[in-house]
Design a protein around this motif. Structure first.
Motif, PDB file in Angstrom:
ATOM      1  N   ALA A  33       0.842  -1.095  -0.009  1.00  0.00           N
ATOM      2  CA  ALA A  33       0.084  -0.017  -0.007  1.00  0.00           C
ATOM      3  C   ALA A  33       0.854   1.459   0.099  1.00  0.00           C
ATOM      4  CB  ALA A  33      -0.841  -0.118   1.333  1.00  0.00           C
ATOM      5  N   HIS A  34       0.624   2.000  -1.150  1.00  0.00           N
ATOM      6  CA  HIS A  34       1.464   3.384  -0.952  1.00  0.00           C
ATOM      7  C   HIS A  34       0.556   4.598  -1.432  1.00  0.00           C
ATOM      8  CE1 HIS A  34       5.420   5.330  -1.185  1.00  0.00           C
ATOM      9  NE2 HIS A  34       5.013   6.280  -2.116  1.00  0.00           N
ATOM     10  N   GLU A  35       0.589   5.653  -0.705  1.00  0.00           N
ATOM     11  CA  GLU A  35      -0.240   6.722  -1.034  1.00  0.00           C
ATOM     12  C   GLU A  35       0.649   7.873  -1.517  1.00  0.00           C
ATOM     13  OE1 GLU A  35      -2.870   9.720   1.586  1.00  0.00           O
ATOM     14  OE2 GLU A  35      -3.050   7.530   1.907  1.00  0.00           O
ATOM     15  N   GLY A  36       0.347   8.596  -2.580  1.00  0.00           N
ATOM     16  CA  GLY A  36       1.184   9.496  -2.998  1.00  0.00           C
ATOM     17  C   GLY A  36       2.335   9.372  -3.969  1.00  0.00           C
ATOM     18  N   ARG A  37       3.115  10.018  -4.114  1.00  0.00           N
ATOM     19  CA  ARG A  37       4.027   9.723  -5.138  1.00  0.00           C
ATOM     20  C   ARG A  37       5.158   8.734  -4.878  1.00  0.00           C
ATOM     21  NH1 ARG A  37       8.054  13.830  -7.807  1.00  0.00           N
ATOM     22  NH2 ARG A  37       8.546  12.630  -9.629  1.00  0.00           N
ATOM     23  N   MET A  38       5.752   7.726  -5.263  1.00  0.00           N
ATOM     24  CA  MET A  38       6.789   7.098  -5.036  1.00  0.00           C
ATOM     25  C   MET A  38       8.278   7.618  -5.292  1.00  0.00           C
ATOM     26  SD  MET A  38       6.135   3.025  -5.866  1.00  0.00           S
ATOM     27  CE  MET A  38       4.868   2.219  -4.730  1.00  0.00           C
ATOM     28  N   ALA A  47       9.282  -2.773  -8.200  1.00  0.00           N
ATOM     29  CA  ALA A  47       9.702  -3.673  -9.221  1.00  0.00           C
ATOM     30  C   ALA A  47       9.952  -4.876  -9.081  1.00  0.00           C
ATOM     31  CB  ALA A  47      10.702  -3.000 -10.200  1.00  0.00           C
ATOM     32  N   THR A  48      10.856  -5.187  -7.852  1.00  0.00           N
ATOM     33  CA  THR A  48      11.136  -6.555  -7.459  1.00  0.00           C
ATOM     34  C   THR A  48       9.960  -7.387  -7.091  1.00  0.00           C
ATOM     35  OG1 THR A  48      11.559  -5.994  -5.028  1.00  0.00           O
ATOM     36  CG2 THR A  48      13.340  -5.602  -6.576  1.00  0.00           C
ATOM     37  N   LYS A  49       9.091  -6.834  -6.515  1.00  0.00           N
ATOM     38  CA  LYS A  49       7.788  -7.520  -6.090  1.00  0.00           C
ATOM     39  C   LYS A  49       7.116  -8.144  -7.383  1.00  0.00           C
ATOM     40  CE  LYS A  49       7.582  -4.833  -2.402  1.00  0.00           C
ATOM     41  NZ  LYS A  49       7.073  -3.542  -1.968  1.00  0.00           N
ATOM     42  N   ARG A  50       7.103  -7.169  -8.404  1.00  0.00           N
ATOM     43  CA  ARG A  50       6.388  -7.236  -9.526  1.00  0.00           C
ATOM     44  C   ARG A  50       7.276  -8.359 -10.258  1.00  0.00           C
ATOM     45  NH1 ARG A  50       2.449  -3.748 -10.932  1.00  0.00           N
ATOM     46  NH2 ARG A  50       2.753  -1.441 -10.041  1.00  0.00           N
ATOM     47  N   LEU A  64      -0.428  -3.703  -6.056  1.00  0.00           N
ATOM     48  CA  LEU A  64      -0.099  -2.189  -5.399  1.00  0.00           C
ATOM     49  C   LEU A  64      -1.357  -1.600  -5.127  1.00  0.00           C
ATOM     50  CD1 LEU A  64       1.975  -0.073  -4.726  1.00  0.00           C
ATOM     51  CD2 LEU A  64       2.092   0.682  -7.227  1.00  0.00           C
ATOM     52  N   ASP A  65      -1.781  -1.209  -3.863  1.00  0.00           N
ATOM     53  CA  ASP A  65      -2.858  -0.468  -3.381  1.00  0.00           C
ATOM     54  C   ASP A  65      -2.434   0.923  -3.360  1.00  0.00           C
ATOM     55  OD1 ASP A  65      -5.122   0.682  -2.518  1.00  0.00           O
ATOM     56  OD2 ASP A  65      -5.819  -1.117  -1.151  1.00  0.00           O
ATOM     57  N   THR A  66      -2.961   1.831  -4.353  1.00  0.00           N
ATOM     58  CA  THR A  66      -2.611   3.327  -4.159  1.00  0.00           C
ATOM     59  C   THR A  66      -3.899   4.114  -3.634  1.00  0.00           C
ATOM     60  OG1 THR A  66      -3.304   3.535  -6.308  1.00  0.00           O
ATOM     61  CG2 THR A  66      -1.101   3.292  -5.844  1.00  0.00           C
ATOM     62  N   THR A  67      -4.908   3.371  -3.135  1.00  0.00           N
ATOM     63  CA  THR A  67      -6.087   4.242  -2.575  1.00  0.00           C
ATOM     64  C   THR A  67      -5.535   5.267  -1.558  1.00  0.00           C
ATOM     65  OG1 THR A  67      -7.537   2.050  -2.883  1.00  0.00           O
ATOM     66  CG2 THR A  67      -8.182   3.831  -1.297  1.00  0.00           C
ATOM     67  N   PRO A  68      -6.165   6.176  -1.519  1.00  0.00           N
ATOM     68  CA  PRO A  68      -5.741   7.338  -0.569  1.00  0.00           C
ATOM     69  C   PRO A  68      -6.706   7.129   0.764  1.00  0.00           C
ATOM     70  CG  PRO A  68      -7.279   8.373  -2.251  1.00  0.00           C
ATOM     71  CD  PRO A  68      -6.912   6.783  -2.576  1.00  0.00           C
ATOM     72  N   ASN A  80      -2.751   2.945   6.406  1.00  0.00           N
ATOM     73  CA  ASN A  80      -3.164   2.268   5.053  1.00  0.00           C
ATOM     74  C   ASN A  80      -2.953   0.859   5.036  1.00  0.00           C
ATOM     75  OD1 ASN A  80      -3.781   5.096   4.696  1.00  0.00           O
ATOM     76  ND2 ASN A  80      -2.283   5.169   2.901  1.00  0.00           N
ATOM     77  N   ARG A  81      -1.824   0.288   5.620  1.00  0.00           N
ATOM     78  CA  ARG A  81      -1.555  -0.927   5.280  1.00  0.00           C
ATOM     79  C   ARG A  81      -2.580  -1.932   6.012  1.00  0.00           C
ATOM     80  NH1 ARG A  81       3.436  -0.713   9.339  1.00  0.00           N
ATOM     81  NH2 ARG A  81       3.973   0.874   7.476  1.00  0.00           N
ATOM     82  N   VAL A  82      -3.180  -1.464   7.223  1.00  0.00           N
ATOM     83  CA  VAL A  82      -4.085  -2.227   7.866  1.00  0.00           C
ATOM     84  C   VAL A  82      -5.590  -2.253   6.866  1.00  0.00           C
ATOM     85  CG1 VAL A  82      -5.806  -2.283   9.877  1.00  0.00           C
ATOM     86  CG2 VAL A  82      -3.531  -1.596  10.010  1.00  0.00           C
ATOM     87  N   LEU A  83      -5.940  -1.089   6.283  1.00  0.00           N
ATOM     88  CA  LEU A  83      -7.053  -1.074   5.541  1.00  0.00           C
ATOM     89  C   LEU A  83      -7.064  -1.657   4.185  1.00  0.00           C
ATOM     90  CD1 LEU A  83      -8.080   2.729   6.194  1.00  0.00           C
ATOM     91  CD2 LEU A  83      -9.089   0.848   7.284  1.00  0.00           C
ATOM     92  N   ALA A  84      -5.721  -1.648   3.658  1.00  0.00           N
ATOM     93  CA  ALA A  84      -5.449  -2.375   2.582  1.00  0.00           C
ATOM     94  C   ALA A  84      -5.447  -3.772   2.686  1.00  0.00           C
ATOM     95  CB  ALA A  84      -4.368  -2.080   1.955  1.00  0.00           C
ATOM     96  N   CYS A  85      -5.001  -4.523   3.777  1.00  0.00           N
ATOM     97  CA  CYS A  85      -4.953  -6.007   4.099  1.00  0.00           C
ATOM     98  C   CYS A  85      -6.436  -6.429   4.210  1.00  0.00           C
ATOM     99  CB  CYS A  85      -4.236  -6.262   5.210  1.00  0.00           C
ATOM    100  SG  CYS A  85      -2.505  -6.010   5.363  1.00  0.00           S
TER     101      CYS A  85
END
Length: 135
Positions: A33-38, A47-50, A64-68, A80-85
């Motif tokens: 989970a990542h919010e905003g620009r990487m 990329a390693t996970k992909r 890759l969950d980019t939900t804000p 965000n990690r808790v909500l994404a999980c």
């Protein structure tokens, strides 16, 4: 957070073979989970996970969950990690959560081999880092 947030469906249930999976293989997703620009480090680590998921397409998917989420909850983006999980866990048998700045370097270890090492009643797995748990 280096922990594998994991859930197994009901006992004896491990993948139906639908969605291109192998019969008897658990459905596994790697979630970030990542919010905003990487930043460049997070981009490289993602990329390693992909690449890992591409190496084992019938066993693992990458999400890759980019939900804000923090815009809705007014909590720090760490939550965000808790909500994404919570959002993605019902779709798979096992969910491996890795922060965006964590790289998967050893692609020779298959996820199924790792999961078979766990006790059959395992539902949650954490790593033991040098400095303890990292949240």
């Amino acid at each position: 957070m280096l922990g594998a947030v994991a859930k197994r469906r009901s006992p004896g249930s491990s993948g139906s073979g639908r969605d291109g999976g192998l019969v008897g293989m658990p459905r596994v997703a790697i979630l970030t989970a990542h919010e905003g620009r990487m930043d460049p480090v997070s981009q490289a680590c993602t990329a390693t996970k992909r690449c890992y998921a591409a190496a084992y397409p019938k066993e693992v998917t990458f999400i890759l969950d980019t939900t804000p989420y923090s815009l809705k909850t007014r909590r720090h983006p760490t939550w965000n990690r808790v909500l994404a999980c919570h959002k993605h866990l019902p779709q798979v048998d096992w969910l491996l959560y890795l922060d965006s700045d964590i790289a998967m370097l050893n692609h020779s270890i298959r996820m199924g081999d790792f999961l078979r090492q766990l006790h059959p009643q395992s539902f949650l797995v954490w790593t033991a880092g040098q400095r303890g748990f990292n949240a």
